[in-house]
Design a protein around this motif. Structure first.
Motif, PDB file in Angstrom:
ATOM      1  N   THR A 175     -15.300 -22.302   3.557  1.00 39.37           N
ATOM      2  CA  THR A 175     -16.221 -21.126   3.898  1.00 39.37           C
ATOM      3  C   THR A 175     -17.677 -21.459   3.573  1.00 39.37           C
ATOM      4  O   THR A 175     -18.092 -22.460   2.811  1.00 39.37           O
ATOM      5  N   VAL A 176     -18.622 -21.037   4.353  1.00 37.58           N
ATOM      6  CA  VAL A 176     -19.945 -21.210   4.362  1.00 37.58           C
ATOM      7  C   VAL A 176     -20.486 -20.161   3.229  1.00 37.58           C
ATOM      8  O   VAL A 176     -20.386 -18.906   3.490  1.00 37.58           O
ATOM      9  N   GLU A 177     -21.116 -20.583   2.334  1.00 32.77           N
ATOM     10  CA  GLU A 177     -21.722 -19.562   1.220  1.00 32.77           C
ATOM     11  C   GLU A 177     -23.158 -19.636   1.090  1.00 32.77           C
ATOM     12  O   GLU A 177     -23.598 -20.731   1.445  1.00 32.77           O
ATOM     13  N   GLY A 178     -23.673 -18.839   0.160  1.00 33.63           N
ATOM     14  CA  GLY A 178     -25.185 -19.203  -0.267  1.00 33.63           C
ATOM     15  C   GLY A 178     -26.227 -19.302   1.028  1.00 33.63           C
ATOM     16  O   GLY A 178     -27.086 -19.817   0.901  1.00 33.63           O
ATOM     17  N   VAL A 179     -25.833 -18.511   2.204  1.00 31.32           N
ATOM     18  CA  VAL A 179     -26.467 -18.335   3.253  1.00 31.32           C
ATOM     19  C   VAL A 179     -27.918 -17.582   3.137  1.00 31.32           C
ATOM     20  O   VAL A 179     -27.597 -16.313   2.520  1.00 31.32           O
ATOM     21  N   ILE A 180     -28.972 -18.279   3.224  1.00 31.00           N
ATOM     22  CA  ILE A 180     -30.208 -17.608   3.254  1.00 31.00           C
ATOM     23  C   ILE A 180     -31.051 -17.877   4.462  1.00 31.00           C
ATOM     24  O   ILE A 180     -31.074 -18.890   4.929  1.00 31.00           O
ATOM     25  N   VAL A 181     -31.557 -16.697   5.064  1.00 30.64           N
ATOM     26  CA  VAL A 181     -32.352 -16.697   6.337  1.00 30.64           C
ATOM     27  C   VAL A 181     -33.809 -16.558   6.022  1.00 30.64           C
ATOM     28  O   VAL A 181     -33.880 -15.331   5.377  1.00 30.64           O
ATOM     29  N   THR A 182     -34.717 -17.364   6.277  1.00 32.69           N
ATOM     30  CA  THR A 182     -36.025 -16.951   6.337  1.00 32.69           C
ATOM     31  C   THR A 182     -36.982 -17.299   7.553  1.00 32.69           C
ATOM     32  O   THR A 182     -36.372 -18.203   8.150  1.00 32.69           O
TER      33      THR A 182
ATOM     34  N   ASN B  98     -42.133 -16.971  19.543  1.00 29.23           N
ATOM     35  CA  ASN B  98     -41.064 -16.497  18.580  1.00 29.23           C
ATOM     36  C   ASN B  98     -41.151 -17.119  17.384  1.00 29.23           C
ATOM     37  O   ASN B  98     -41.305 -18.689  17.204  1.00 29.23           O
ATOM     38  N   PRO B  99     -40.603 -16.643  16.395  1.00 27.33           N
ATOM     39  CA  PRO B  99     -40.786 -17.274  15.079  1.00 27.33           C
ATOM     40  C   PRO B  99     -39.445 -18.308  14.847  1.00 27.33           C
ATOM     41  O   PRO B  99     -38.438 -18.025  15.550  1.00 27.33           O
ATOM     42  N   THR B 100     -39.812 -19.329  14.063  1.00 29.42           N
ATOM     43  CA  THR B 100     -38.648 -20.225  13.907  1.00 29.42           C
ATOM     44  C   THR B 100     -37.960 -19.701  12.701  1.00 29.42           C
ATOM     45  O   THR B 100     -38.380 -19.133  11.720  1.00 29.42           O
ATOM     46  N   ILE B 101     -36.395 -20.097  12.658  1.00 23.11           N
ATOM     47  CA  ILE B 101     -35.804 -19.446  11.523  1.00 23.11           C
ATOM     48  C   ILE B 101     -35.207 -20.712  10.858  1.00 23.11           C
ATOM     49  O   ILE B 101     -34.700 -21.420  11.411  1.00 23.11           O
ATOM     50  N   ASN B 102     -35.450 -20.526   9.419  1.00 20.47           N
ATOM     51  CA  ASN B 102     -34.996 -21.508   8.521  1.00 20.47           C
ATOM     52  C   ASN B 102     -33.693 -20.883   7.746  1.00 20.47           C
ATOM     53  O   ASN B 102     -33.584 -19.953   7.467  1.00 20.47           O
ATOM     54  N   LEU B 103     -32.665 -22.030   7.921  1.00 20.64           N
ATOM     55  CA  LEU B 103     -31.417 -21.569   7.180  1.00 20.64           C
ATOM     56  C   LEU B 103     -31.325 -22.372   6.005  1.00 20.64           C
ATOM     57  O   LEU B 103     -31.438 -23.745   6.064  1.00 20.64           O
ATOM     58  N   GLN B 104     -30.512 -21.850   5.174  1.00 22.10           N
ATOM     59  CA  GLN B 104     -29.828 -22.486   3.716  1.00 22.10           C
ATOM     60  C   GLN B 104     -28.545 -22.063   3.733  1.00 22.10           C
ATOM     61  O   GLN B 104     -28.197 -21.016   3.926  1.00 22.10           O
ATOM     62  N   PHE B 105     -27.516 -22.974   3.491  1.00 23.72           N
ATOM     63  CA  PHE B 105     -26.440 -22.673   3.176  1.00 23.72           C
ATOM     64  C   PHE B 105     -25.586 -23.692   2.110  1.00 23.72           C
ATOM     65  O   PHE B 105     -26.158 -24.869   2.179  1.00 23.72           O
ATOM     66  N   LYS B 106     -24.508 -23.658   1.805  1.00 16.08           N
ATOM     67  CA  LYS B 106     -23.938 -24.439   1.010  1.00 16.08           C
ATOM     68  C   LYS B 106     -22.081 -24.474   1.362  1.00 16.08           C
ATOM     69  O   LYS B 106     -21.712 -23.413   1.631  1.00 16.08           O
ATOM     70  N   ILE B 107     -21.676 -25.670   1.671  1.00 12.41           N
ATOM     71  CA  ILE B 107     -20.237 -25.554   1.695  1.00 12.41           C
ATOM     72  C   ILE B 107     -19.597 -26.524   0.717  1.00 12.41           C
ATOM     73  O   ILE B 107     -20.120 -27.642   0.728  1.00 12.41           O
ATOM     74  N   GLN B 108     -18.697 -25.857  -0.189  1.00 12.09           N
ATOM     75  CA  GLN B 108     -18.177 -26.768  -1.214  1.00 12.09           C
ATOM     76  C   GLN B 108     -17.211 -27.576  -0.719  1.00 12.09           C
ATOM     77  O   GLN B 108     -16.419 -27.071   0.439  1.00 12.09           O
TER      78      GLN B 108
END
Lengths: 418, 769
Positions: A304-311, A370-380
């Motif tokens: 599972t992909v978790e801790g997803v933050i989109v800025t 158009n703005p760029t999208i920065n992504l953060q995520f975690k996969i354990q």
């Protein structure tokens, strides 16, 4: 080499100064302030600033500028690397490296700095040795010190500096002997408009927390060491053994340390674990724009992909955004124009999305990018490069240690262009 | 009513903190407003003095902590000097340390009082504990009081022959301190440096080389004998020392070895293979690398794996300046790895890569994508990456790059967008295939909404058109139209200049542009005014019928302008183009002067030629020579005598030794007769391992020592260590150095130094052979 060090906070106050040679007046920092003013943002302040008699080399971390004053030619990376080491040491000592923390522990800071440099040349930069010389402050110790009048300064003489393994302190004792290794990989990627990968690389580290009695000698072997073709080691790793057998053999420092970092370069194929579908459009005449993002898993090897933050940094013309997320929370700061959406876990059955409209400044024309999208995520429990530790053995001591290995994949600088 | 109530409550609210303040002031000593600060300072220091004089350690410690806090904030605490210095002999370690900190800060200002502390250190210098000796030397040498120079000198001399390497390390540090205090001691200090350079401890190596660099970098002769030792120790020296040693060795190598670059691998395409072979043969004949040169390259290579960015950079610059061009490529991977590091590290590394990538594109071409820009990078990093991308552009990758640049041009960071346009311009001039594409792209940008982007495009287009003005009438017309909307002076000036320069290609538009600008002349920027004058002059010369009056008008406006420059220019132009009786011969040539063929501006990288500074240095970063920069010399034409690096073995050769050598060499000869070379090597190395067993210094190689333990019984010779030297030296002479390298690679304990030192022994051995 390094003459003096000034610590400057965000407000432009010099709150600590230390001199290793003759005193350099703090007015030298005026040149720094000038440069700071010119470079509107803190991170654009040039790291090397020449002044008539000195050179100022600075690093910016934790909202503090660490400015070193140099008088003559020196490799700039030497100073910069040292300053970063100073920050790391503070962080190691106090947990966080902030102005308040440094001010509260000014005596310890001063003692540590004194030991780290002699006449401007690095003397002891290994945190194991430093901690033997000057004990880090803990609440318990502060209390005990005030009652008993004992001190922070180690009363034994530091023998570590003299030994053949200068990174390990001597006489280590634990009741529970344990060694933990974290394999952490970060994916740096740029994804283009259509979703294809422009560049992707993996930056991996193996961080260790070793609490073992005595002088243990460890070996760590991998299932697929071939992956590690570009590595850098902690000084404790025996290089020859790695070259010939591809086995990491080392006497570890005590406590937390970074054993190894590696780089799987852009030339290899890197699996991208998530995708972003986006539809961001500004219309020429109207003051409204459409905004729609969907995030979904791609190659996650069943994890599972978790801790997803989109800025996303929106263009200046955007006044406000009215958005509804299918999950998580979102914030749009109308001053900095920064949109951030804390998604949480991605459920493959019900993909999270963020939809709505943007209101643009009336009369202003359509932004051309158009703005760029920065992504953060975690996969354990996944190292995306496929790296796997085979086994960990200990020699030199009799007891049986508890061993643990953890894998994690994170997003590094993960950018989606729209 | 309600209003009253409100004001009342407000008053109440204000009253409370006031009360609080009063309470606060009563607890602390009262502060009269006028000279409060001054007073309280004295008070504070008074009580600190009392605390320092108290008999309790805890009070003293508390006082010292507060004083150090003051020092840290940059407040003046010098008047406490007498009270503090008394505590220098305190039993409490922390008090002592803090007193040291204080002493180092203020001793310079209070020299007489500082002398009080000296005897304590002198006593400590004789302490049986090495760490106390070391710290005493450290503090003593940090007190910058000229009177104690002789005492320091004596202490350094003594410490330099101390048994403890840690004390010797501190002695090396003290050398620099003493030198900066009194440069007249140089000669004596050089002696100490010479002695310490011979030291075999890894602890000392870095520090003494640092002292060498600071005190006597010109005495390169001191290095000769220690060169091989330093190369071999390098891997085990602490990281900061490694950086210093590598930089020093780079300088050294440039004076001692011949250039490995003379070998030019430029293959003539039409040359037949045979000729090529011949050439290769020749090349091989003319150049063989000095084994010492090879040793340096080989021993620094593993350090590319260091976690310390400074070390990696140091090795990279060494390879750049010393390695054959074909080998320098190995550093690129490590440098690219550093790009993941902090902003400041990135900045320096990118600068160095930029310099490298101009000269040798091939090194970084495979890593092109690592330099792609992210929108979150700081602007200075972005522009550096762009610089490198531009340097790396070639026919093969230009289309990908241009697509990438398109994204950058749209960036919200306008400064960066402007830099990208410049970069496109450079690509267009360097790669002729894409010039037209670039030009079209730039023309499209002219309709961009952002003024900075448009202005930058105009400037770049101007430069591009100048390089090939043949058929660009359309673009010039397009730009003439833009003139109505663009307000950025540089861009306006550029357009006007273009129209003036190529006015014969746009004969209909040019006079009209002059008409329009003449109208707005008074409101223009100086830069634009000058170009209007130029345009007028050029049109007057080519098309005087239509523009005579207009030009006269503009010149009249210019004559009364506020700026000196413009008035001067006007006067100059008038004399030149309007013929009258006073004007001399020059006016005949006015057309030639104004409409001469002008050379196109070169679009060059700012990093061109930066490599005359040694890479990785401060001077390179700033592109000006920093104080204390030591220049890299050019390769010598003929290498100086390499034998200066040979080290003689101290003990003399015993008589019985000769016979033994014979035995060994015959053994060796038997081996060398066999055809299987691989086996032979193994045989020899095994023999070496055997003889290694009783060697007391075998600590460095674990495998060999563990192997040899089992065989230790079979050993019978009386001087195993020496026999090993001999085998190696025989090997060294009989075979190519590669065999020796092979052995040293596998048995690190048999290091180079010993091989070379045994060379002299071999001379003796040969007599018996």
């Amino acid at each position: 080499m390094i003459h003096s060090l000034f610590l400057i906070n965000a407000a432009g106050d010099i709150f600590l100064e230390k001199h290793w040679k003759s005193v350099v007046s703090r007015s030298v920092c005026d040149y720094f302030f000038e440069a700071q003013e010119r470079a509107s943002e803190a991170e654009n302040v040039p790291p090397v600033i020449p002044t008539p008699h000195h050179y100022l080399l600075s690093v910016y971390r934790h909202k503090i500028f660490f400015v070193a004053v140099i008088q003559s030619e020196v490799p700039p990376l030497f100073v910069i690397e040292f300053l970063h080491r100073v920050v790391d040491t503070f962080q190691d000592y106090f947990g966080v490296c902030s102005e308040v923390m440094i001010k509260d522990n000014v005596v310890v800071v001063y003692e540590v700095l004194e030991e780290m440099l002699d006449n401007g040349f690095p003397l002891a930069t290994e945190s194991n040795i430093l901690k033997e010389l000057i004990k880090p402050p803990t609440i318990l110790r502060t209390v005990v010190n005030t009652i008993t009048g004992s001190t922070n300064v180690g009363d034994q003489l530091p023998t570590g500096q003299l030994s053949v393994v200068p990174w390990r302190r001597t006489g280590v004792k634990y009741t529970n002997n344990e060694a933990y290794f974290d394999v952490i990989e970060e994916i740096d990627a740029i994804i283009d408009k259509s979703g294809s990968t422009i560049t992707a690389e993996i930056q991996g580290v193996i961080d260790a927390c070793v609490k073992l009695t005595g002088m243990p000698d460890l070996t760590l072997s991998f299932m697929n060491p071939r992956l590690l073709d570009d590595v850098s080691f902690h000084p404790c790793v025996r290089f020859k053994r790695w070259e010939s057998e591809r086995i990491l053999s080392f006497i570890p420092p005590d406590g937390n340390f970074r054993l190894l970092s590696y780089h799987v370069s852009a030339q290899n194929l890197v699996a991208i674990p998530v995708y972003v579908k986006h539809n961001i459009s500004f219309r020429d005449s109207s003051s409204l724009g459409r905004f729609e993002i969907t995030v979904g898993p791609k190659q996650t090897m069943g994890k599972t992909v978790e801790g997803v933050i989109v800025t996303s940094q929106m263009p200046k013309g955007v006044l406000n955004m009215t958005l509804t997320p299918s999950q998580g929370t979102h914030v749009f700061d109308p001053v900095t124009k920064l949109l951030s959406w804390d998604v949480g876990k991605i459920n493959p059955q019900k993909l999270p999305s963020l939809k709505g409209s943007m209101s643009l400044q009336a009369g202003s024309s359509k932004p051309d990018e158009n703005p760029t999208i920065n992504l953060q995520f975690k996969i354990q429990q996944l190292a995306i490069s496929g790296l796997k530790v085979n086994r960990l053995d200990m020699y030199g001591e009799k007891y049986k240690p508890f061993k643990g290995i953890k894998y994690m994949t994170k997003a590094g600088k993960f950018q989606v262009r729209t | 009513m309600s209003g009253n109530g409100l004001s009342y409550s407000e008053q109440g609210g204000e009253a409370a903190p006031e009360l609080g303040q009063e309470a606060a002031t009563t607890t602390t000593p009262s502060i009269p407003a006028a000279f409060g600060l001054f007073c309280s300072d004295i008070k504070k220091n008074e009580d600190l003095k009392q605390m320092l004089e108290s008999s309790k350690d805890s009070a003293k410690l508390d006082a010292m902590k507060r004083i150090v806090g003051m020092v840290a904030k940059g407040k003046n605490a010098s008047e406490l000097f007498p009270a503090v210095v008394k505590n220098v002999a305190s039993k409490n370690i922390e008090i002592k340390k803090l007193v040291y900190v204080y002493l180092m800060r203020y001793a310079e200002e209070q020299q007489d009082l500082a002398l009080l502390s000296i005897s304590t250190f002198q006593r400590a210098l004789k302490d049986p504990n090495q760490l106390i000796r070391a710290s005493a030397l450290r503090v003593l040498s940090s007190i910058r009081v000229p009177i104690i120079v002789p005492i320091m000198m004596l202490a350094i001399k003594e410490a330099s022959s101390d048994l403890s390497p840690y004390v010797r390390k501190n002695a090396a540090h003290a050398i620099q301190k003493l030198y900066s205090l009194d440069p007249e001691q140089k000669e004596m200090l050089i002696e100490v440096i010479e002695k310490l350079l011979k030291d075999r401890s890894t602890l000392v190596a870095g520090s003494v080389v640092m002292a060498f660099e600071e005190v006597c970098p010109e005495r390169i002769d001191l290095i000769h004998k220690n060169y091989r030792k330093l190369c071999n120790l390098l891997v085990d020296v602490e990281e900061w020392g490694q950086v210093v040693i590598i930089h020093m060795l780079t300088r050294y190598a440039r004076t001692q070895f011949v250039s490995p670059w003379k070998v030019s691998f430029e293959k003539n395409f039409y040359e037949s293979d045979e000729e090529q072979k011949e050439k290769d043969q020749k090349v091989k004949d003319t150049y063989t690398m000095d084994p010492d040169h090879r040793l340096l390259l080989q021993n620094t290579k593993p350090l590319l794996q260091s976690r310390n960015a400074a070390v990696v950079m140091a090795v990279s610059q060494l390879y750049w300046h010393l390695a054959p061009k074909s080998e320098a490529g190995i550093v690129s991977k490590s440098l690219v790895r550093l790009l993941r590091s902090n902003r400041e590290v990135q900045y320096i590394v990118l600068q160095n890569i930029a310099t490298m990538s101009i000269q040798r594109k091939g090194m970084f071409e495979p890593y092109l994508k690592s330099f792609y820009v992210r929108s979150t990078d700081p602007t200075m990093i972005k522009t550096l990456k762009l610089e490198i991308l531009t340097n790396l552009a070639n026919e093969a990758n230009i289309s990908t790059l241009l697509r990438e640049f398109q994204t950058y041009v749209k960036s919200q960071d306008k400064q960066f967008a402007a830099a990208t346009i410049q970069a496109i311009g450079r690509c267009a001039t360097n790669i002729t295939e894409v010039t037209d594409t670039c030009l079209n792209g730039l023309v499209c940008l002219l309709s961009n909404k952002d003024e900075i982007v448009v202005a930058e495009s105009v400037v770049v287009i101007k430069k591009l058109l100048q390089t090939q003005p043949a058929h660009h009438g359309e673009i010039i017309k397009h730009m003439a139209k833009l003139l109505d909307n663009i307000t950025v002076p540089v861009a306006r000036a550029s357009i006007l200049w273009l129209i003036g320069e190529y006015c014969e290609r746009v004969p209909k538009i040019a006079p009209d542009v002059l008409r329009k600008t003449a109208k707005s002349f008074t409101n223009e920027d100086d830069l634009v005014k000058l170009q209007i004058l130029n345009l007028g002059a050029k049109l007057y010369l080519t098309n005087s019928k239509q523009t005579k009056l207009l030009t006269q008008y503009v010149l009249n406006l210019g004559k009364y302008d506020q700026s000196y420059d413009i008035r001067d220019r006007t006067r100059f132009i008038r004399q030149l183009i309007v013929p009258n009786e006073k004007s001399g011969a020059l006016s005949k040539y006015a057309k030639k002067i104004f409409l001469a063929q002008k050379p196109a501006p070169l679009l060059e990288s700012p990093f061109k030629d930066r490599d005359h500074f040694q890479l990785g240095t401060l001077s390179h970063t700033l592109n000006t020579q920093a104080t204390g920069y030591l220049e890299l010399s050019d390769w010598p034409e003929v290498a100086p005598d390499p034998s200066v690096r040979n080290v003689e073995i101290a003990e003399s050769v015993p008589d019985s030794f000769g016979g033994f050598t014979c035995l060994l060499s015959s053994f060796f000869l038997i081996c060398s007769d066999s055809e299987d070379t691989e086996k032979k090597k193994k045989g020899i190395s095994k023999k070496i391992t055997t003889s290694n067993s009783s060697d007391t210094e075998s600590a460095s190689s674990e495998e060999s020592s563990s192997d040899s333990k089992s065989e230790s019984d079979s050993k019978s010779d009386s001087e195993p260590g020496k026999s090993r030297y001999v085998i190696l030296s025989v090997l060294g002479l009989q075979h190519s150095p590669t065999l020796v390298l092979y052995l040293t690679g596998h048995y690190p304990s048999l290091c180079w130094k010993r091989i070379s030192s045994s060379l002299s022994l071999l001379q003796t051995a040969r007599h018996f052979w």
